[in-house]
Design a protein around this motif. Structure first.
Motif, PDB file in Angstrom:
ATOM      1  N   PRO A 276     100.959  29.329 -31.095  1.00  0.00           N
ATOM      2  CA  PRO A 276      99.998  28.321 -30.642  1.00  0.00           C
ATOM      3  C   PRO A 276      98.572  28.800 -30.908  1.00  0.00           C
ATOM      4  O   PRO A 276      98.258  29.970 -30.716  1.00  0.00           O
ATOM      5  CB  PRO A 276     100.279  28.221 -29.137  1.00  0.00           C
TER       6      PRO A 276
ATOM      7  N   ARG B 263      94.555  27.541 -30.206  1.00  0.00           N
ATOM      8  CA  ARG B 263      93.642  26.577 -29.591  1.00  0.00           C
ATOM      9  C   ARG B 263      92.549  26.189 -30.582  1.00  0.00           C
ATOM     10  O   ARG B 263      92.019  27.040 -31.293  1.00  0.00           O
ATOM     11  CB  ARG B 263      92.971  27.176 -28.363  1.00  0.00           C
TER      12      ARG B 263
ATOM     13  N   LEU C  11      95.450  21.742 -29.495  1.00  0.00           N
ATOM     14  CA  LEU C  11      96.230  22.954 -29.715  1.00  0.00           C
ATOM     15  C   LEU C  11      97.183  22.691 -30.867  1.00  0.00           C
ATOM     16  O   LEU C  11      97.840  21.653 -30.919  1.00  0.00           O
ATOM     17  CB  LEU C  11      97.018  23.297 -28.445  1.00  0.00           C
TER      18      LEU C  11
ATOM     19  N   LEU D 237     100.444  24.062 -33.162  1.00  0.00           N
ATOM     20  CA  LEU D 237     101.588  24.963 -33.219  1.00  0.00           C
ATOM     21  C   LEU D 237     101.817  25.274 -34.690  1.00  0.00           C
ATOM     22  O   LEU D 237     102.168  24.393 -35.482  1.00  0.00           O
ATOM     23  CB  LEU D 237     102.823  24.326 -32.573  1.00  0.00           C
TER      24      LEU D 237
ATOM     25  N   LEU E 189      96.935  20.253 -23.564  1.00  0.00           N
ATOM     26  CA  LEU E 189      97.988  21.158 -23.092  1.00  0.00           C
ATOM     27  C   LEU E 189      98.528  20.732 -21.730  1.00  0.00           C
ATOM     28  O   LEU E 189      99.732  20.762 -21.489  1.00  0.00           O
ATOM     29  CB  LEU E 189      97.452  22.592 -23.041  1.00  0.00           C
TER      30      LEU E 189
ATOM     31  N   ILE F  58     103.989  27.941 -23.945  1.00  0.00           N
ATOM     32  CA  ILE F  58     102.751  28.040 -24.734  1.00  0.00           C
ATOM     33  C   ILE F  58     101.709  28.856 -23.986  1.00  0.00           C
ATOM     34  O   ILE F  58     101.061  29.737 -24.571  1.00  0.00           O
ATOM     35  CB  ILE F  58     102.218  26.633 -25.082  1.00  0.00           C
TER      36      ILE F  58
END
Length: 157
Positions: free
Chosen positions: A29, A31, A42, A44, A58, A69
């Protein structure tokens, strides 16, 4: 949520399973705005560096994937918060700083004044200080520091 699920494998790596039921092992993850808006935006990222999923907020995720996460982010994002400057060896750089953080006392070398970065617009008191070893210290509001700490810090800004 969307059309993916998240779990940990036996080795502790995050596994994202997409809508096509394909498992992507080793997801990270990332940010979009870790300091200014940590809950918003966020990504992935798969082990190949490509984005597999996007999370707008989130806090909007169900508890299980959100917790996975957050745990992963906590293990990678370590930004102790500077609470007080105790001493500075010299007012030119490089200089040795002795500080107190929310994680305990710390001594480090500040290589250049450029290692103190202002976050936000003019008048905001948020700072990010990078040590010679790459550790980043967060100052939530430099105006809220004690007078002696503010005075020492101002010499470098």
């Amino acid at each position: 949520m969307s059309d993916w699920t998240l779990a940990r494998d036996a080795f502790g790596k995050l596994v994202l399973t997409d809508a096509q039921d394909q498992a992507h092992v080793g997801v990270n993850p990332v940010r979009a705005h870790p300091i200014s808006a940590p809950d918003e935006g966020l990504s992935l990222i798969g082990p190949d560096g490509h984005e597999l999923a996007w999370v707008d907020r989130l806090s909007s995720l169900p508890e299980a994937p959100r917790r996975l996460i957050e745990d992963e982010l906590r293990s990678r994002e370590f930004h102790p918060q500077l609470q007080r400057l105790v001493a500075v060896s010299t007012f030119s750089t490089p200089s040795q700083w002795t500080v107190e953080t929310d994680r305990g006392p710390l001594q480090f070398i500040l290589k250049t004044e450029e290692d103190i970065r202002r976050l936000g617009g003019p008048g905001e008191g948020r700072l990010l200080i990078t040590t010679s070893h790459g550790l980043q210290l967060f100052v939530a509001d430099r105006w809220a520091l004690d007078r002696a700490s503010r005075r020492l810090l101002e010499r470098f800004l």
